[in-house]
Design an enzyme around this catalytic site. Structure first.
Site, short mmCIF file in Angstrom:
data_model
loop_
_atom_site.label_atom_id
_atom_site.label_comp_id
_atom_site.label_asym_id
_atom_site.label_seq_id
_atom_site.Cartn_x
_atom_site.Cartn_y
_atom_site.Cartn_z
N ASN A 149 0.81 -1.23 0.00
CA ASN A 149 0.00 0.00 0.00
C ASN A 149 0.84 1.28 0.00
O ASN A 149 0.46 2.27 -0.61
CB ASN A 149 -0.98 -0.01 1.17
CG ASN A 149 -0.29 -0.09 2.53
OD1 ASN A 149 0.72 -0.77 2.69
ND2 ASN A 149 -0.83 0.60 3.50
N GLU A 247 3.39 -5.35 12.41
CA GLU A 247 2.39 -4.27 12.25
C GLU A 247 1.35 -4.80 11.28
O GLU A 247 1.64 -4.99 10.10
CB GLU A 247 3.06 -3.00 11.74
CG GLU A 247 2.22 -1.75 11.94
CD GLU A 247 1.26 -1.47 10.80
OE1 GLU A 247 0.06 -1.78 10.96
OE2 GLU A 247 1.71 -0.99 9.76
N CYS A 281 -3.34 1.52 6.40
CA CYS A 281 -3.75 0.79 7.61
C CYS A 281 -4.31 1.72 8.68
O CYS A 281 -4.96 1.28 9.62
CB CYS A 281 -2.59 -0.01 8.16
SG CYS A 281 -1.12 0.97 8.54
N GLU A 459 7.52 0.34 16.33
CA GLU A 459 8.54 0.85 15.44
C GLU A 459 8.58 2.37 15.60
O GLU A 459 7.73 2.95 16.24
CB GLU A 459 8.24 0.45 13.99
CG GLU A 459 8.25 -1.05 13.78
CD GLU A 459 7.95 -1.45 12.34
OE1 GLU A 459 7.46 -0.62 11.57
OE2 GLU A 459 8.21 -2.61 12.00
#
Length: 479
Positions: A149, A247, A281, A459
């Site tokens: 994405n 993630e 996301c 992260e």
């Protein structure tokens, strides 16, 4: 466009199998180039190269590693237009979005971590007659697996801190959007990055990703992608005692109170719903609106969504480009059908679009649906497309219950002018990131990640550098 090649041990090369994958331009639905269809042999070669490069790379001074990172950032910025066009063709996103966000962020990731490593300090603890100090040492060879994405954006988000911390990397970009990772290979060659420090292996997850995850010499895996694949990685990596950062998916709530800055909220909600065709996301796919402004919001939001221009991603006035692949396009359409079966009312969109000259491209109109329960599949499962649901609420307690009512917990957005409410909600929302009166405002120093099925670990900033290093305590008695 160039034929894509693997980047292993400083060289561009075909897969060992000599087999290739078709790469589709989603705006046309046509094949426009090919990428290597790599397998375990290519992963083995890349890991061997990374292992050989590790001693010298990890022994470099921090300043020297930093210079490589910043040189890569400079080259990305120099090639902004080339990379933005490549990202648009490969992914289907509007080129203006790639030019304004994706490519600048790719450069920023390398620059940020190139600078951050120079400030990454260890700790010491004085015991009076002894002192303890902590070393943070590179792990060795690490694996980075990124999604389709935000191809260069998220690819660099993983690679940059791993390299800055002194690790060598074997990275797998998505086979759906491999072009900017390949162009990054060329940049690494141009800046003279030592052979084997970064290796980029193209191919499908079942071959490349699986081989990388199970390889005994790969010390850590950083992954961004679906919850399903993240679960498979965890099953393999845990018994091998690898460090993992996952993630994964999101089903993010956007909570709108009547006391919000209405125009700012409306403009931002349009972006948080449909930016990148909803394929971020962090998009807010469940919109909860206080009942007193629900009808006004619905009218205005639908009207604004209908004004968004859908079409050729390379045109400067396009707002909504193509869905990334035919498989994902069909998945999104299936969820729109499910929403209708569940009793949802489609207020706008809900259909395919066929722009003139791009009739075979993968286009879906921005879709707004109301009338669904919070427990239906449409509101519980990640669609990852230009599809949002809207629902009224009456009380704070109801809004909080609705917002926390899924298995995901990546981000949440809250719109209110009530400072006390903002702090109270921020504490109670089950999410790794909470935006108040904004969306997607990112400071690279802050921790990024989710809770529940949205992820494991964090992260960003020092959290990323800590993940890619191992702590060692040293105690010296000088009594």
């Amino acid at each position: 466009m160039s034929v894509i090649l693997n980047y292993i041990n400083g060289r561009l090369q075909q897969a060992e199998s000599k087999e290739t994958l078709e790469v589709i331009n989603p705006s046309t639905g046509k094949i426009y180039t090919s990428a290597p269809s790599s397998d375990h042999r290519d992963v083995e070669s890349a890991v061997d190269a990374a292992r050989a490069a590790f001693p010298a790379w990890s022994a470099l001074s921090i300043d020297e590693r930093s210079r490589y990172m910043i040189n890569i950032a400079d080259k990305i910025e120099e090639r902004l237009d080339v990379l933005a066009i490549a990202e648009s063709i490969d992914n289907g996103k509007p080129v203006k979005l790639a030019r304004a966000v994706d490519i600048p962020r790719g450069a920023a990731n390398f620059r940020f971590f190139g600078n951050a490593i120079t400030q990454f300090a260890s700790e010491s603890h004085d015991m009076g007659t002894a002192i303890n100090y902590t070393l943070r040492q590179a792990l060795g060879v690490v694996g980075c697996i990124s999604p389709w994405n935000l191809p260069l954006y998220l690819f660099s988000w993983k690679i940059a801190p791993a390299l800055a911390a002194g690790n060598t990397v074997v990275a797998k970009p998505s086979e759906v959007t491999p072009m900017t990772a390949f162009l990054l290979s060329e940049i690494c060659i141009e800046v003279g990055l030592p052979a084997g420090v970064l290796n980029i292996v193209h191919g499908v997850g079942e071959k490349v990703g699986a081989s990388l995850t199970s390889h005994p010499k790969v010390k850590a895996i950083s992954f961004t992608g679906s919850t399903r694949v993240g679960g498979e990685i965890a099953k393999v990596a845990a018994p091998l005692f690898k460090k993992i950062s996952l993630e994964m998916g999101g089903k993010n709530p956007n909570i709108i109170f009547a006391d919000c800055d209405y125009e700012k909220m409306l403009n931002t909600t349009l972006k948080s719903s449909f930016a990148n065709q909803g394929q971020i996301c962090l998009c807010g796919s469940r919109i909860y609106v206080e009942r007193s402004i629900y009808e006004k919001f619905k009218t205005n939001f639908v009207a604004r969504a209908k004004l968004l221009k859908i079409g050729d991603p390379l045109l400067p006035d396009t707002n909504i480009g193509a869905i990334v692949s035919k498989v994902h396009y069909e998945k999104i359409l299936s969820y729109i059908s499910i929403a209708k079966e569940e009793g949802g009312r489609v207020l706008c969109g809900g259909s395919t679009i066929h722009p003139e000259g791009l009739e075979e491209g993968f286009y879906i109109a921005p879709t707004i649906i109301e009338g669904l329960s919070n427990h239906c599949r449409t509101n519980q499962e990640e669609i990852f497309g230009p599809v949002v649901t809207i629902m009224p609420f009456d009380t704070e307690e109801e809004a909080l219950h609705l917002s926390n009512g899924t298995d995901y917990g990546l981000s949440a957005t809250l719109w209110t002018s009530n400072l006390t409410r903002a702090h109270r909600f921020a504490k109670e929302l089950e999410a790794g990131i909470v935006w108040v009166n904004t969306w997607l405002m990112r400071d690279l120093r802050t921790p990024f990640g989710g809770v529940k099925k949205s992820g494991v670990g964090r992260e960003g900033g020092y959290d990323a550098l800590k993940f890619f290093t191992e702590q060692k305590n040293v105690c010296i008695d000088f009594s």
